[in-house]
Design a protein around this motif. Sequence first.
Motif, PDB file in Angstrom:
ATOM      1  N   ALA A 155     -67.033 -46.529 -17.176  1.00 31.33           N
ATOM      2  CA  ALA A 155     -67.386 -47.985 -16.862  1.00 31.33           C
ATOM      3  C   ALA A 155     -68.117 -48.457 -15.700  1.00 31.33           C
ATOM      4  N   ALA A 167     -69.733 -53.145 -19.303  1.00 27.47           N
ATOM      5  CA  ALA A 167     -68.889 -52.054 -19.736  1.00 27.47           C
ATOM      6  C   ALA A 167     -67.462 -51.938 -19.417  1.00 27.47           C
ATOM      7  N   TYR A 168     -66.635 -51.570 -20.119  1.00 25.43           N
ATOM      8  CA  TYR A 168     -65.255 -51.927 -19.905  1.00 25.43           C
ATOM      9  C   TYR A 168     -64.409 -50.671 -20.926  1.00 25.43           C
TER      10      TYR A 168
END
Length: 262
Positions: A155, A167-168
């Motif tokens: 991420a 992103a995560y």
Amino acid sequence: MTGIATAAHTNNILITGYWPPTNEMVRHFSTDPIQNPLGWVGEDWEGLGYDVYSFFPEFPGGVDVNPQGEGDFEVDYQDTSDDWWRITSEINPVAIMTFSRGDNDNSWEIERINRNWRVWNQDYEAPFTPTPSPPDPSLPNNAVRLSTLPMDQIATDVIDAGLGLNAYVDQFGGGGRFLSEYIAYHGVWYQDMHKDPMDPYQSVAAGHIHVGQQVSISQGRAATEVSLRTLIEHVDAILVPEPTGMAWMGMLLLVWLRGRHT
């Protein structure tokens, strides 16, 4: 991370896609000249010592007309599972990343949790749910297998790449009881089956990434490559090459010397 001694493993990495953009963003890693007429780029990719292989379905007429797709990993439980065990027996991957289409946004959602559900959403062709269900007989209904990807680092690296993606890591949500979570579960299940360092086909990392529907093919391709570089660094940190030749003799001498002084 400190490395651990290993008996054997391949240098093969398996990545998969389903609906666009995920099939398109991994296309250049396919060895199929029909699916990838420009040629496979995965051999010793970027000189990092790993061969990267991709497999994915095609959707002639578009996803709205043909939601199941055709070829490897059709959006069908039985087809996906049959293809999964056939392909992994050929590739024997040391690491796995599976991809599928996620929400209608620009997300790069890394799934932490994958469940061995008994009840799944129906696919497009009978039998409409997995057979058997739950698919993994070694664990009970709703049992959890966790991603072993370097999730946080992926991420971070995708964000730092400046691709405009969100992103995560999805810590608690899971993959959604459809083909996304089904293939995601197969990935972490396979890795757990081959996690023993003495396994001749040891596998050290696997997990799933949902890709937002607004992610362009070029963004997805770039983020895939960022994620692969991070994954390879992670795999390298875990694996220690098997000693050979003089290295083995040195290890045996050290063991013998220690034995004489105990």
